[in-house]
Design an enzyme around this catalytic site. Structure first.
Site, PDB file in Angstrom:
ATOM      1  CD  GLU A  58      -2.947  -1.218   0.399  1.00  0.00           C
ATOM      2  OE1 GLU A  58      -3.202  -0.175  -0.223  1.00  0.00           O
ATOM      3  OE2 GLU A  58      -3.566  -2.278   0.229  1.00  0.00           O
ATOM      4  CB  CYS A  68      -1.634   7.257   0.629  1.00  0.00           C
ATOM      5  SG  CYS A  68      -2.922   6.417   1.519  1.00  0.00           S
TER       6      CYS A  68
HETATM    7  P1  NAD Z   1       8.260   4.795   4.905  1.00  0.00           P
HETATM    8  O1  NAD Z   1       8.310   3.973   3.688  1.00  0.00           O
HETATM    9  O2  NAD Z   1       9.382   5.712   5.190  1.00  0.00           O
HETATM   10  O3  NAD Z   1       8.120   3.872   6.186  1.00  0.00           O
HETATM   11  C1  NAD Z   1       7.062   2.942   6.316  1.00  0.00           C
HETATM   12  C2  NAD Z   1       7.496   1.864   7.273  1.00  0.00           C
HETATM   13  O4  NAD Z   1       8.546   1.082   6.681  1.00  0.00           O
HETATM   14  C3  NAD Z   1       8.038   2.383   8.597  1.00  0.00           C
HETATM   15  O5  NAD Z   1       7.566   1.553   9.642  1.00  0.00           O
HETATM   16  C4  NAD Z   1       9.531   2.229   8.409  1.00  0.00           C
HETATM   17  O6  NAD Z   1      10.237   2.133   9.626  1.00  0.00           O
HETATM   18  C5  NAD Z   1       9.600   0.947   7.606  1.00  0.00           C
HETATM   19  N1  NAD Z   1      10.857   0.727   6.883  1.00  0.00           N
HETATM   20  C6  NAD Z   1      11.821   1.622   6.572  1.00  0.00           C
HETATM   21  N2  NAD Z   1      12.826   1.021   5.898  1.00  0.00           N
HETATM   22  C7  NAD Z   1      12.476  -0.281   5.756  1.00  0.00           C
HETATM   23  C8  NAD Z   1      13.077  -1.405   5.112  1.00  0.00           C
HETATM   24  N3  NAD Z   1      14.236  -1.322   4.500  1.00  0.00           N
HETATM   25  N4  NAD Z   1      12.414  -2.581   5.129  1.00  0.00           N
HETATM   26  C9  NAD Z   1      11.211  -2.684   5.732  1.00  0.00           C
HETATM   27  N5  NAD Z   1      10.601  -1.652   6.367  1.00  0.00           N
HETATM   28  C10 NAD Z   1      11.225  -0.465   6.370  1.00  0.00           C
HETATM   29  O7  NAD Z   1       6.868   5.594   4.852  1.00  0.00           O
HETATM   30  P2  NAD Z   1       6.330   6.713   5.844  1.00  0.00           P
HETATM   31  O8  NAD Z   1       7.078   7.968   5.569  1.00  0.00           O
HETATM   32  O9  NAD Z   1       6.237   6.210   7.245  1.00  0.00           O
HETATM   33  O10 NAD Z   1       4.829   6.857   5.332  1.00  0.00           O
HETATM   34  C11 NAD Z   1       4.452   7.682   4.306  1.00  0.00           C
HETATM   35  C12 NAD Z   1       4.217   6.893   3.040  1.00  0.00           C
HETATM   36  O11 NAD Z   1       3.230   5.894   3.243  1.00  0.00           O
HETATM   37  C13 NAD Z   1       3.669   7.752   1.919  1.00  0.00           C
HETATM   38  O12 NAD Z   1       4.304   7.423   0.713  1.00  0.00           O
HETATM   39  C14 NAD Z   1       2.200   7.381   1.887  1.00  0.00           C
HETATM   40  O13 NAD Z   1       1.560   7.619   0.663  1.00  0.00           O
HETATM   41  C15 NAD Z   1       2.263   5.933   2.197  1.00  0.00           C
HETATM   42  N6  NAD Z   1       0.962   5.483   2.656  1.00  0.00           N
HETATM   43  C16 NAD Z   1       0.231   4.639   1.859  1.00  0.00           C
HETATM   44  C17 NAD Z   1      -1.043   4.227   2.270  1.00  0.00           C
HETATM   45  C18 NAD Z   1      -1.869   3.296   1.445  1.00  0.00           C
HETATM   46  O14 NAD Z   1      -2.767   2.680   2.010  1.00  0.00           O
HETATM   47  N7  NAD Z   1      -1.635   3.162   0.159  1.00  0.00           N
HETATM   48  C19 NAD Z   1      -1.554   4.689   3.478  1.00  0.00           C
HETATM   49  C20 NAD Z   1      -0.778   5.555   4.242  1.00  0.00           C
HETATM   50  C21 NAD Z   1       0.472   5.931   3.832  1.00  0.00           C
END
Ligand code: NAD
Length: 483
Positions: free
Chosen positions: A262, A297
């Site tokens: 997502e 998002c």
């Molecule tokens: P992010 O990708 O920076 O982090 C998301 C999660 O992934 C965090 O828990 C982070 O610690 C973890 N993470 C970081 N590096 C990782 C790795 N190498 N392997 C596995 N996990 C890792 O995102 P964010 O800044 O927390 O959130 C914002 C993003 O989320 C935006 O792009 C937004 O659009 C998206 N988002 C999507 C939806 C959806 O349902 N499509 C909903 C909400 C947010």
């Protein structure tokens, strides 16, 4: 120090994680990162609960005629647990909303709305747990299968690793935990480092229930240790919500796993030629381009307006954006790095010929709600996910051109089309490359039971309680002969 949860039990470590308010920088609270040994304990317990061979002996199961039952919670147990979580979230709604505001920075009304949604996500999951069943299929439509029927049951694929972002610290965790509990599969939740405390409060509520050990863990894990956890073969399902690059790295690292992504988007709204309530469209677009500082998002980012409306719509939108209260409606972005990036993208759009109609300024981590126009499509405020309170207004000469403009994106999560015409609604539904089309409103509408997810750079797979329950399970067929 606020504990995390390893196999349902509270734990701490000496590796402190301090959580600060994105607006003021004040310390909200401290928890700690799980150590490698604690992560191993959580994974082993989840695998044991799921009855995976590598995880050791199963934790439950009575014998019947010499055959041990798989470890399981009955549908009644699962529904009761989900209802109990829902009730406790509702009872503590003020406290939880305040915690979300403290660690995420979103204004109180949006935090309260998020809690209300999580209350119904768990309640809905309880209903789905009661309904979730298999299928009986007749096979004798094929002459070779005369006298045979198939019993199809849905079997959990195995323990789920749920990785959550910062922007909905409760409800996006709920969207991973509730379906897992509804199908009776264990889950390890990894909250975002900026907002772990709300997920830990949910962990506290779950720890107070009589769930089998191993059913859930809530673990803050440093990002650099995540690749090992993602690759762990005892966690065959990875449900990730977050940014595109991290999602792509996960998909590439574990192509053989069942991965749901997502990811982000640059959601668009089209105000079509027939739309007659321009003030309503302007209000909705202003509100949902800027709510929780645009950090959703499906926040509106790109706004396409039929040329016949531009002269009336533009001042209406600017007025609606200027009427927003920065504290009560918008709030800060998550950190100064995010504010720096958004500021830089606005400046780039201006360099490329864009005009700022309102906003464009910054104070600390708060960006003034901004409307840009005359921005070329390759500017990052158009082409990428801005994740900030920025709207880009563009005129289109026909509704057809508007649909094409929506599709001219690397992303495809949801789109909103302000129209009352059935033919346009159906054309939009047919043609738009997105996971959901909202007719008569902004793309930012989501009801928690509906299938939700994206195409293209916005990911793959669907959440929404029933969709995630399907996702966490797979069909297993038993063919009965001679019936
Ligand atoms: P992010 O990708 O920076 O982090 C998301 C999660 O992934 C965090 O828990 C982070 O610690 C973890 N993470 C970081 N590096 C990782 C790795 N190498 N392997 C596995 N996990 C890792 O995102 P964010 O800044 O927390 O959130 C914002 C993003 O989320 C935006 O792009 C937004 O659009 C998206 N988002 C999507 C939806 C959806 O349902 N499509 C909903 C909400 C947010």
């Amino acid at each position: 120090m606020i504990p995390f949860y390893v196999a349902g039990r509270p734990a701490t470590s000496s590796d402190v994680l301090t959580v600060r308010n994105p607006g003021s920088g004040a310390v909200v609270g401290s928890t700690s990162y799980a150590t490698p040994a604690q992560i191993e304990e959580a994974v082993a317990a989840a695998a044991a609960f799921a009855g995976f061979p590598s995880g050791g002996s199963s934790s439950a199961g009575s014998s019947s005629a010499g055959f041990p039952s798989p470890p399981s919670l009955s549908a009644a147990d699962r529904a009761a647990a989900l209802d109990a979580i829902s009730r406790q979230l509702a009872a503590r709604a003020d406290e939880i909303a305040a915690l979300i505001t403290a660690e995420n920075g979103k204004p109180g009304k949006w935090a309260r709305g998020e809690v209300n949604r999580a209350v119904s996500t768990f309640r809905w999951a309880a209903e789905e747990a009661r309904r979730f069943s298999g299928d009986l299929q007749r096979l004798d439509t094929d002459p070779a299968a005369k006298g045979r029927i198939a019993l199809v049951r849905r079997v959990p694929r195995g323990p789920v690793l749920g990785i959550a972002p910062f922007n909905f610290p409760l409800n996006l965790v709920a969207h991973k935990v509730a379906p897992a509990l509804a199908v009776g599969t264990p889950i390890i939740v990894k909250p975002a480092p900026a907002t772990p405390l709300t997920a830990l409060l949910l962990g506290e509520i779950m720890a107070g229930l009589d769930l089998p050990p191993g059913m859930f863990s809530v673990l803050p894990v440093p990002n650099e240790r995540m690749p090992d956890l993602v690759a762990d073969p005892r966690l065959p399902v990875v449900s990730f919500t977050g940014s595109g690059p991290v999602g792509a790295a996960i998909q590439a690292a574990v192509p053989h796993k069942h991965v749901t992504l997502e990811l982000g988007g640059n959601a668009a709204a089209l105000v079509a030629s027939d739309w007659d309530d321009l003030n309503f469209a302007a209000q909705r677009i202003a509100t949902f381009g800027n709510y929780q500082a645009g950090q959703s998002c499906i926040a509106v980012q790109r706004v396409f307006v039929h040329a016949r409306h531009m002269s009336a719509f533009t001042p209406s939108l600017v007025a609606a954006v200027q009427a927003l209260d920065v504290t009560a409606d918008v709030g800060p972005v998550i950190d100064s790095r995010a504010a720096d990036r958004i500021e830089e993208w606005i400046a780039e759009a201006v360099t490329k010929g864009g005009r700022i109609l309102t906003g464009g300024t910054r104070s600390g981590t708060t960006i003034t709600p901004t409307v840009l126009t005359d921005v070329p499509p390759d500017a990052r405020v158009c082409a990428e996910e801005v994740f900030g309170p920025v709207l880009v207004l563009t005129s289109v000469d026909s509704d057809e051109e508007g649909l094409s403009a929506i599709n001219a994106s690397a992303y495809g999560l949801q789109a909103g089309v302000f129209t009352r015409r059935l033919d346009l609604a159906f054309a939009a539904h047919r043609r738009l490359e997105v996971g959901g089309v909202i007719i008569g409103d902004v793309p930012s509408f989501r009801a928690d039971q509906m299938p939700y997810g994206g195409v293209k750079g916005s990911g793959s797979g669907r959440e929404g309680v029933a969709s995630a329950m399907e996702d966490y399970t797979e069909p297993r067929v038993m063919v009965l002969t001679g019936v």
